[in-house]
Design a protein around this motif. Structure first.
Motif, PDB file in Angstrom:
ATOM      1  N   MET A   1       3.818  -5.700  -5.047  1.00 46.66           N
ATOM      2  CA  MET A   1       4.341  -6.280  -3.809  1.00 46.66           C
ATOM      3  C   MET A   1       3.449  -5.887  -2.642  1.00 46.66           C
ATOM      4  N   SER A   2       3.026  -6.882  -1.867  1.00 46.68           N
ATOM      5  CA  SER A   2       2.255  -6.598  -0.660  1.00 46.68           C
ATOM      6  C   SER A   2       3.219  -6.235   0.460  1.00 46.68           C
ATOM      7  N   PHE A   3       2.938  -5.126   1.107  1.00 47.13           N
ATOM      8  CA  PHE A   3       3.818  -4.649   2.176  1.00 47.13           C
ATOM      9  C   PHE A   3       2.940  -4.082   3.277  1.00 47.13           C
ATOM     10  N   GLY A  27       2.561   5.243  -0.862  1.00 46.62           N
ATOM     11  CA  GLY A  27       1.446   4.868  -1.718  1.00 46.62           C
ATOM     12  C   GLY A  27       0.676   3.658  -1.230  1.00 46.62           C
ATOM     13  N   LEU A  28       0.494   3.560   0.096  1.00 47.42           N
ATOM     14  CA  LEU A  28      -0.207   2.421   0.691  1.00 47.42           C
ATOM     15  C   LEU A  28      -1.592   2.838   1.184  1.00 47.42           C
ATOM     16  N   ALA A  29      -2.515   1.890   1.222  1.00 52.11           N
ATOM     17  CA  ALA A  29      -3.832   2.149   1.801  1.00 52.11           C
ATOM     18  C   ALA A  29      -3.678   2.294   3.318  1.00 52.11           C
ATOM     19  N   CYS A  98      -4.393  -7.445   3.815  1.00 54.07           N
ATOM     20  CA  CYS A  98      -4.002  -8.339   2.729  1.00 54.07           C
ATOM     21  C   CYS A  98      -4.291  -7.770   1.349  1.00 54.07           C
ATOM     22  N   ARG A  99      -4.806  -6.571   1.277  1.00 57.51           N
ATOM     23  CA  ARG A  99      -5.159  -6.016  -0.024  1.00 57.51           C
ATOM     24  C   ARG A  99      -3.918  -5.844  -0.894  1.00 57.51           C
ATOM     25  N   ALA A 100      -4.115  -5.956  -2.199  1.00 56.67           N
ATOM     26  CA  ALA A 100      -3.011  -5.807  -3.140  1.00 56.67           C
ATOM     27  C   ALA A 100      -2.405  -4.417  -3.021  1.00 56.67           C
ATOM     28  N   GLY A 101      -1.079  -4.368  -3.074  1.00 59.71           N
ATOM     29  CA  GLY A 101      -0.414  -3.081  -2.992  1.00 59.71           C
ATOM     30  C   GLY A 101       0.057  -2.723  -1.607  1.00 59.71           C
TER      31      GLY A 101
END
Length: 205
Positions: A1-3, A27-29, A98-101
């Motif tokens: 899920m993109s958040f 756990g996000l960039a 927009c990166r995955a995750g």
């Protein structure tokens, strides 16, 4: 899920510390978008043209150890008012978001311009005096000799420049949750931010 989490606020309000903690917790960039402008500012101080530098900026430029000096901070604030510079850096920031995750981006116009549809928005602030005291301590800890009065004057000047610029001024997004960290510990401020993001994640499902 993109958040996507957008965290905005003025200098030394604590948004960087809070952003890193939120990114780690979920756990996000994480991207400190201010480093983009600092990297441009540093290259301008070295003789580069701000627009050319912004268009050619490389992620490796964000790893420069000299990006936290007062001179670079001043240069960053000055190049940030140039519309062509801001446009050149928008794509970089949106691609990161927009990166995955998912991702956490902190800056001054994330919730209003870069990611207006972010899943969670925070605006971190504090009084100018409080922010100047934090920045003064940080500079003193690094062995840099600056008076509190000069740091406070710089904070106020940057606030005025960031808030009054025609392009992407520093203002809270209408749907951002505001957190004033003037009288909060780091742990308390992080806890409030984490609660806001957790609620947004739950709402998104």
């Amino acid at each position: 899920m993109s958040f996507v989490v957008a965290i905005d606020g003025p200098a030394a309000a604590g948004k960087g510390t809070i952003s890193r903690a939120v990114a780690e917790r979920f756990g996000l960039a994480h991207l400190d978008t201010g480093l983009l402008y600092r990297a441009v500012g540093a290259k301008v101080l070295a003789g580069g043209d701000p627009v050319d530098v912004a268009r050619a900026l490389d992620p490796v430029d964000l790893e420069n150890d000299d990006l936290r000096t007062p001179a670079v901070a001043q240069a960053a604030s000055e190049v940030a008012v140039i519309p062509q510079v801001r446009r050149a850096l928008v794509d970089f920031q949106r691609a990161f978001a927009c990166r995955a995750g998912g991702a956490v981006l902190d800056g001054r116009d994330i919730g209003t311009v870069i990611c207006p549809d972010a899943d969670a928005k925070l605006f971190i602030t504090a009084s100018p005096e409080c922010r100047a005291a934090r920045r003064h301590k940080e500079l003193m800890d690094r062995g840099m000799d600056h008076t509190f009065e000069n740091v406070l004057a710089d904070v106020r000047a940057r606030d005025a420049r960031d808030s009054d610029r025609a392009t992407a001024p520093l203002i809270p997004a209408s749907d951002a949750v505001q957190i004033d960290t003037s009288d909060l510990t780091i742990d308390a401020a992080v806890a409030q931010a984490v609660a806001v993001v957790a609620a947004a994640r739950q709402q998104k499902g």
